[in-house]
Design a protein around this motif. Structure first.
Motif, PDB file in Angstrom:
ATOM      1  N   ALA A  24       0.829  -1.208   0.000  1.00  0.00           N
ATOM      2  CA  ALA A  24       0.000   0.000   0.000  1.00  0.00           C
ATOM      3  C   ALA A  24       0.864   1.258   0.000  1.00  0.00           C
ATOM      4  N   GLY A  25       2.023   1.187   0.660  1.00  0.00           N
ATOM      5  CA  GLY A  25       2.902   2.344   0.713  1.00  0.00           C
ATOM      6  C   GLY A  25       3.445   2.750  -0.638  1.00  0.00           C
ATOM      7  N   THR A  26       3.600   1.803  -1.548  1.00  0.00           N
ATOM      8  CA  THR A  26       4.107   2.156  -2.868  1.00  0.00           C
ATOM      9  C   THR A  26       3.116   3.016  -3.644  1.00  0.00           C
ATOM     10  N   TYR A  27       1.848   2.926  -3.331  1.00  0.00           N
ATOM     11  CA  TYR A  27       0.857   3.737  -4.036  1.00  0.00           C
ATOM     12  C   TYR A  27       0.811   5.174  -3.531  1.00  0.00           C
ATOM     13  N   LEU A  28       1.455   5.455  -2.406  1.00  0.00           N
ATOM     14  CA  LEU A  28       1.510   6.816  -1.899  1.00  0.00           C
ATOM     15  C   LEU A  28       2.666   7.607  -2.508  1.00  0.00           C
ATOM     16  N   LEU A  29       3.605   6.920  -3.120  1.00  0.00           N
ATOM     17  CA  LEU A  29       4.758   7.580  -3.727  1.00  0.00           C
ATOM     18  C   LEU A  29       4.422   8.059  -5.136  1.00  0.00           C
ATOM     19  N   PRO A  30       5.082   9.137  -5.595  1.00  0.00           N
ATOM     20  CA  PRO A  30       4.806   9.641  -6.947  1.00  0.00           C
ATOM     21  C   PRO A  30       5.255   8.665  -8.020  1.00  0.00           C
ATOM     22  N   ASP A  31       4.536   8.660  -9.122  1.00  0.00           N
ATOM     23  CA  ASP A  31       4.885   7.763 -10.224  1.00  0.00           C
ATOM     24  C   ASP A  31       5.604   8.492 -11.349  1.00  0.00           C
ATOM     25  N   GLN A  32       6.054   9.731 -11.082  1.00  0.00           N
ATOM     26  CA  GLN A  32       6.864  10.486 -12.047  1.00  0.00           C
ATOM     27  C   GLN A  32       8.021  11.127 -11.299  1.00  0.00           C
ATOM     28  N   ASN A  33       9.120  11.304 -11.995  1.00  0.00           N
ATOM     29  CA  ASN A  33      10.266  11.973 -11.384  1.00  0.00           C
ATOM     30  C   ASN A  33       9.985  13.465 -11.288  1.00  0.00           C
ATOM     31  N   THR A  34      10.349  14.068 -10.175  1.00  0.00           N
ATOM     32  CA  THR A  34      10.016  15.480  -9.945  1.00  0.00           C
ATOM     33  C   THR A  34      10.847  16.433 -10.781  1.00  0.00           C
ATOM     34  N   ASP A  35      12.053  16.036 -11.169  1.00  0.00           N
ATOM     35  CA  ASP A  35      12.911  16.942 -11.927  1.00  0.00           C
ATOM     36  C   ASP A  35      12.711  16.825 -13.431  1.00  0.00           C
ATOM     37  N   GLY A  36      11.717  16.080 -13.858  1.00  0.00           N
ATOM     38  CA  GLY A  36      11.423  15.947 -15.284  1.00  0.00           C
ATOM     39  C   GLY A  36      12.297  14.951 -16.004  1.00  0.00           C
ATOM     40  N   GLN A  37      13.117  14.243 -15.277  1.00  0.00           N
ATOM     41  CA  GLN A  37      13.986  13.247 -15.889  1.00  0.00           C
ATOM     42  C   GLN A  37      13.138  12.095 -16.422  1.00  0.00           C
ATOM     43  N   CYS A  38      13.619  11.478 -17.490  1.00  0.00           N
ATOM     44  CA  CYS A  38      12.868  10.367 -18.068  1.00  0.00           C
ATOM     45  C   CYS A  38      12.826   9.201 -17.092  1.00  0.00           C
ATOM     46  N   THR A  39      11.803   8.395 -17.211  1.00  0.00           N
ATOM     47  CA  THR A  39      11.636   7.274 -16.301  1.00  0.00           C
ATOM     48  C   THR A  39      12.044   5.983 -17.000  1.00  0.00           C
ATOM     49  N   GLY A  40      12.465   5.026 -16.219  1.00  0.00           N
ATOM     50  CA  GLY A  40      12.864   3.735 -16.759  1.00  0.00           C
ATOM     51  C   GLY A  40      14.274   3.398 -16.341  1.00  0.00           C
ATOM     52  N   LEU A  41      14.793   2.336 -16.909  1.00  0.00           N
ATOM     53  CA  LEU A  41      16.145   1.884 -16.586  1.00  0.00           C
ATOM     54  C   LEU A  41      17.060   2.096 -17.783  1.00  0.00           C
ATOM     55  N   GLY A  42      18.231   2.635 -17.516  1.00  0.00           N
ATOM     56  CA  GLY A  42      19.246   2.764 -18.551  1.00  0.00           C
ATOM     57  C   GLY A  42      19.154   4.052 -19.345  1.00  0.00           C
ATOM     58  N   PHE A  43      20.207   4.343 -20.083  1.00  0.00           N
ATOM     59  CA  PHE A  43      20.306   5.501 -20.981  1.00  0.00           C
ATOM     60  C   PHE A  43      20.054   6.815 -20.258  1.00  0.00           C
ATOM     61  N   GLY A  44      20.544   6.949 -19.029  1.00  0.00           N
ATOM     62  CA  GLY A  44      20.423   8.188 -18.287  1.00  0.00           C
ATOM     63  C   GLY A  44      19.082   8.390 -17.616  1.00  0.00           C
ATOM     64  N   CYS A  45      18.193   7.467 -17.744  1.00  0.00           N
ATOM     65  CA  CYS A  45      16.890   7.572 -17.099  1.00  0.00           C
ATOM     66  C   CYS A  45      16.966   7.013 -15.686  1.00  0.00           C
ATOM     67  N   ALA A  46      16.003   7.383 -14.879  1.00  0.00           N
ATOM     68  CA  ALA A  46      15.978   6.914 -13.488  1.00  0.00           C
ATOM     69  C   ALA A  46      14.600   6.356 -13.165  1.00  0.00           C
ATOM     70  N   LEU A  47      14.572   5.445 -12.214  1.00  0.00           N
ATOM     71  CA  LEU A  47      13.298   4.900 -11.768  1.00  0.00           C
ATOM     72  C   LEU A  47      12.520   5.962 -10.998  1.00  0.00           C
ATOM     73  N   THR A  48      11.220   5.886 -11.081  1.00  0.00           N
ATOM     74  CA  THR A  48      10.381   6.770 -10.278  1.00  0.00           C
ATOM     75  C   THR A  48      10.465   6.327  -8.819  1.00  0.00           C
TER      76      THR A  48
END
Length: 94
Positions: A24-48
């Motif tokens: 349940a705690g994972t649903y309280l966290l944001p699902d987008q990065n706050t600094d506008g960085q791309c989401t995902g793994l690799g190529f300079g992206c970061a996980l949300t």
């Protein structure tokens, strides 16, 4: 330990509560990065933050809960036999 069944319920119930709290705690966290960085793994992206928490739960939380649950249940199963009123202590069976 007079009621090992009650102890098992506490151990299993506590572990289930921790799993539900983490899930349940994972649903309280944001699902987008706050600094506008791309989401995902690799190529300079970061996980949300949500995905980071899910990875941590998957790779750390689940194994840790499994090990502690198994250890607790084994201790509950062995403890009454070891400390039974008729158990003879300090003697070997040679």
């Amino acid at each position: 330990m007079k009621h090992p069944g009650r102890a098992v319920l506490w151990v299993v119930g506590g572990h289930v509560a921790l799993v539900l709290l983490g899930w349940a705690g994972t649903y309280l966290l944001p699902d987008q990065n706050t600094d506008g960085q791309c989401t995902g793994l690799g190529f300079g992206c970061a996980l949300t933050p949500r995905d980071t928490a899910r990875f941590a739960i998957m790779f750390i939380g689940i194994p840790a809960l499994t090990v502690t649950a198994l250890i607790s249940l084994v201790v509950i199963a062995v403890w009454p036999k070891k400390n039974a009123p008729g158990a003879i202590r300090g003697r070997s069976r040679n």
